[in-house]
Design an enzyme around this catalytic site. Structure first.
Site, PDB file in Angstrom:
ATOM      1  NE  ARG A 100      -4.131   1.825   0.872  1.00 52.58           N
ATOM      2  CZ  ARG A 100      -4.958   2.429   0.041  1.00 52.58           C
ATOM      3  NH1 ARG A 100      -4.737   2.399  -1.260  1.00 52.58           N
ATOM      4  NH2 ARG A 100      -6.032   3.059   0.489  1.00 52.58           N
ATOM      5  CB  THR A 377      -9.290  -0.993  -7.288  1.00 53.09           C
ATOM      6  OG1 THR A 377     -10.681  -1.312  -7.410  1.00 53.09           O
ATOM      7  CG2 THR A 377      -9.105  -0.081  -6.100  1.00 53.09           C
ATOM      8  CG  LEU A 396      -3.395   4.452 -10.339  1.00 54.00           C
ATOM      9  CD1 LEU A 396      -3.643   4.784 -11.813  1.00 54.00           C
ATOM     10  CD2 LEU A 396      -2.055   4.991  -9.887  1.00 54.00           C
ATOM     11  CG  ASN A 397      -8.454   6.758  -4.065  1.00 55.16           C
ATOM     12  OD1 ASN A 397      -9.258   5.883  -3.761  1.00 55.16           O
ATOM     13  ND2 ASN A 397      -8.493   7.966  -3.540  1.00 55.16           N
ATOM     14  N   GLY A 469     -13.637  -1.215  -7.145  1.00 56.99           N
ATOM     15  CA  GLY A 469     -14.805  -0.373  -6.987  1.00 56.99           C
ATOM     16  C   GLY A 469     -14.940   0.334  -5.665  1.00 56.99           C
ATOM     17  N   GLY A 470     -13.838   0.818  -5.083  1.00 61.04           N
ATOM     18  CA  GLY A 470     -13.926   1.571  -3.839  1.00 61.04           C
ATOM     19  C   GLY A 470     -14.508   0.725  -2.720  1.00 61.04           C
TER      20      GLY A 470
END
Length: 566
Positions: A100, A377, A396-397, A469-470
Site C-alpha cells: 500500500r 482499482t 490508483l484510487n 470499486g472503492g
C-alpha cells in the site's frame, strides 16, 4: 438508453439465463485443468497465461500481469500506486503482502486545510494527493520470495506493449477521453494522454508509450533501484517539486512493502484468508459473516426482502466499526480480536429488527475501548497447475489517480492521500466517513477497501476472490462468496448476480438497477431503507475450483475483463 442502464440490463439478463449447475459445464465459464487467470484486460490475461506456459508459477504470472496492466489499463493498472497480494502456496502456506502507498515524511494531519477550512480537491488531484507508490517494491519482493522466472522475463511483454503500442478498444478510448479536461491541467499528463490537437481517441487508434517503456526497462534491468532511485526517482522528485508535492528521495528510498498475516474467517465449512489491515475488507467481511451465522440464509432466498434487509443491517454495523477502529496497524492498536469475536458481533446485532431498518444515525461503532490514537482499482486472480494461488488488488484510487503524470517517465501517480481521514466527519471521494485512527501521519498507510481473498475447504483451494470499486469492493466480494457458498450458484452466475451495498454513511441502500423486484423495493422502503439505484456495484474477477480439480475463471460482465487458461 444510457450505458449504465444497458450494463445493468445485460447483467441481470445474464444472471437470469445462466444455469445453476454444480457439475460438468458451469454456467458460461470455461474449465481448465492446469492454470487459469482472470484480470480486467484481455492482453494482460493473455500475458499471464503465456508466463504460466513458459514454466512460471502464479506469482510470476501476477507480476507480469501487473506491469502489463500499467500499459493497457492506465486508469487503474499501475506502477504509480499500491495494493495488496494474498497468496496460498501448494504446500498450504498462506501469506499477505502489503504494498500500500504511504504518506510522505512531510505530510501532516492539517495539510488539506486552508485557513481552517477543508479543501477536498487538494487530496484528490495534483501533487499533494500523491502517496509514496508501493507497486514496484511489492511486485519485486513477491517475485524474489516466490517466483521462478527472472524479472526481465516477466516484464518483457509489458515493455514490448509500451514500445510498440497497441490498438485501443472502445472502452480504453472512452476512458482516456473521459479525463481529457483533467489532463489539461498538467503538461506531463497532456503529453501522454491527450491526442494531437485534442482530438478524441477512437477505437483502433495505436497507443504508444515510449517513456513508460524506458521506465519499465530500468526496473527490469535494475530491479527496485530502477524505480526508487536513479533516473526514475529523479523524474518523480522533479515532478513533485514542480507541482508543489511532498515526496522526496528519502521517501522513495525508504519505502518497503510488508509481509502480514492474513485474517482467517470460517463460515459454513469454508475458510476465507483475507488481506489484513490496512485493508478494512478483512475485518468487515469477517464481522458480517459472524453476524450472519445464526440465520438460515438459503431459506430466505436470494435477494428476497428479508435477505437484503438482514445483510444490509450487517453491512451497516461493520462499516460503522470500520470508520472508527481501523487504520494502519503499524500506527494504530486495532482491537482485532474483539472485533472478530462471536460475542461482540452477537452484541452488535442485538438492536437488529426483522421488520424495520435501523438508522445509521443511531447505529454507531461498537463499545470497545480505544487504546491508542486506509474507485479506481483493478483485481486479478490466478491459480497455476501446481496449486499455487494468488489474489491481487491494486489501485490508483480515482480513475487515473491524481491525474498527474511523471514527465519523462510516462506513468500517472495515485491520489491515495484521499483515503486518509483528511478531516473527521468529512466524506472522502467515495462518501466514506472515517475517524482519527485513519488520520494523516508521516509514513503511515491509509486504510483501504481492497479485499483480495483466497478461500479453502478442507485445506484445499476452492475460490480466489476480489473486486474493484472503492468501498463496494468489500460487499461485492462478500456477495460473490455467499452466492457460491450459500446459494450454490454456478461461478459465472455468482459473479453476474445483482448486488446491493450499504456503507453506514451516507445512510443509503444502493442496489443495481433491475437487481431487486418492484415488490421487494417497496417492502424495503416501507421498512425504512433509503434505496438508491446504481448502474453497477463492484467489478469482480474470480476463480472457482470444483471437487474434480477443474478450474473455472469468471470475469465480471459489468466490466471488460478476461479469463484465460490452459
Amino acid at each position: 438508453m444510457t450505458n449504465r442502464f444497458l450494463t445493468s440490463f445485460f447483467v441481470v439478463c445474464l444472471f437470469l439465463f445462466l444455469p445453476l449447475q454444480s457439475n460438468g459445464q458451469v454456467g458460461s465459464a470455461k474449465s481448465y485443468k492446469n492454470g487459469v487467470i482472470v484480470s480486467a484486460e484481455q492482453r494482460a490475461s493473455a500475458i499471464g497465461k503465456e508466463i504460466l506456459q513458459q514454466g512460471g508459477n502464479a506469482v510470476d504470472a501476477a507480476v507480469s500481469i501487473q506491469f502489463a496492466l500499467a500499459v493497457t489499463l492506465p486508469r487503474a493498472g499501475n506502477i504509480g500506486g499500491g495494493g495488496f497480494m494474498v497468496l496460498h502456496t501448494a504446500d498450504g502456506n498462506t501469506r499477505a503482502l502489503d504494498f500500500r502507498e504511504e504518506a510522505p515524511r512531510k505530510a501532516s494531519s492539517d495539510m488539506y486545510l486552508r485557513n481552517g477550512e477543508y479543501i477536498p480537491e487538494l487530496s484528490r488531484r495534483g501533487a499533494l494527493a500523491v502517496g509514496v507508490p508501493g507497486v514496484v517494491d511489492g511486485m519485486i519482493k513477491g517475485l524474489e520470495y516466490y517466483g521462478r522466472l527472472p524479472l526481465e522475463t516477466v516484464m518483457q511483454p509489458a515493455i514490448e506493449l509500451a514500445q510498440k503500442g497497441y490498438a485501443l478498444s472502445w472502452a480504453q478510448a472512452q476512458s482516456l477521453n473521459s479525463k481529457g479536461e483533467a489532463f489539461k491541467q498538467f503538461k506531463s499528463s497532456s503529453d501522454y494522454f491527450l491526442k494531437e490537437n485534442n482530438a478524441p481517441w477512437q477505437e483502433g487508434d495505436l497507443f504508444v508509450q515510449k517513456d513508460l517503456a524506458k521506465t519499465l526497462e530500468r526496473i527490469a534491468n535494475r530491479g527496485r533501484d530502477g524505480f526508487y532511485s536513479g533516473k526514475t526517482a529523479d523524474l518523480i522528485v522533479e515532478e513533485m517539486q514542480n507541482q508543489g508535492g511532498l515526496i522526496t528521495y528519502d521517501d522513495l528510498d525508504n519505502y518497503e512493502s510488508v509481509w502480514r498475516t492474513p485474517v482467517k474467517a470460517s463460515f459454513r465449512g469454508y475458510d476465507l484468508h483475507i488481506m489484513p489491515p490496512p485493508s478494512s475488507g478483512s475485518i468487515a467481511v469477517h464481522q458480517i459473516l459472524e453476524m450472519l451465522k445464526p440465520f438460515e440464509l438459503k431459506k430466505m432466498e436470494f435477494n428476497s426482502t428479508n435477505y437484503v434487509h438482514l445483510v444490509t443491517e450487517t453491512m451497516r454495523r461493520a462499516f460503522a466499526d470500520r470508520a472508527y477502529f481501523l487504520g494502519d496497524p503499524d500506527f494504530v492498536d486495532i482491537p482485532q480480536e474483539r472485533l472478530l469475536s462471536d460475542s461482540y458481533n452477537k452484541k452488535r446485532m442485538q438492536s437488529f429488527n426483522n421488520d424495520k431498518a435501523n438508522s445509521s444515525d443511531e447505529i454507531g461503532h461498537g463499545d470497545i475501548p480505544f487504546l491508542k490514537e486506509s474507485s479506481q482499482t483493478t483485481h486479478y486472480s490466478i491459480v497455476d497447475k501446481d496449486g499455487n494461488a494468488v489474489s491481487v488488488t491494486t489501485t490508483l484510487n480515482g480513475s487515473f489517480g491524481s491525474k498527474l503524470a511523471v514527465g519523462g517517465a510516462g506513468f500517472v501517480l495515485n491520489n491515495e492521500m484521499d483515503d486518509f481521514t483528511a478531516e473527521p466527519s468529512e466524506p472522502n471521494m467515495y462518501g466514506l466517513i472515517q475517524g482519527k485512527a485513519n488520520a494523516v501521519q508521516p509514513q503511515k498507510r491509509m486504510i483501504s477497501s481492497m479485499t483480495p481473498t483466497i478461500v479453502t475447504k478442507n485445506g484445499s483451494i476452492c475460490m480466489v476472490l476480489g473486486a474493484a470499486g472503492g468501498p463496494r469492493i468489500i460487499t461485492a466480494t462478500l456477495q460473490n462468496f455467499l452466492n457460491l457458498a450459500v446459494f450454490g450458484m454456478a461461478p459465472q452466475q455468482a459473479i453476474s448476480a445483482p448486488r446491493f451495498h450499504h456503507q453506514w454513511m451516507p445512510d443509503k441502500l444502493y442496489y443495481e438497477e433491475f437487481g431487486l423486484s418492484p415488490d421487494t423495493r417497496n417492502k424495503l422502503s416501507n421498512m425504512g431503507h433509503n434505496l438508491q439505484p446504481r448502474g453497477h456495484i463492484g467489478r469482480a474477477h474470480s476463480i472457482f475450483i470444483d471437487e474434480d480439480g477443474l478450474k473455472y475463471g469468471s470475469a465480471d460482465p459489468r466490466a471488460h475483463g478476461s479469463a484465460e487458461g490452459y
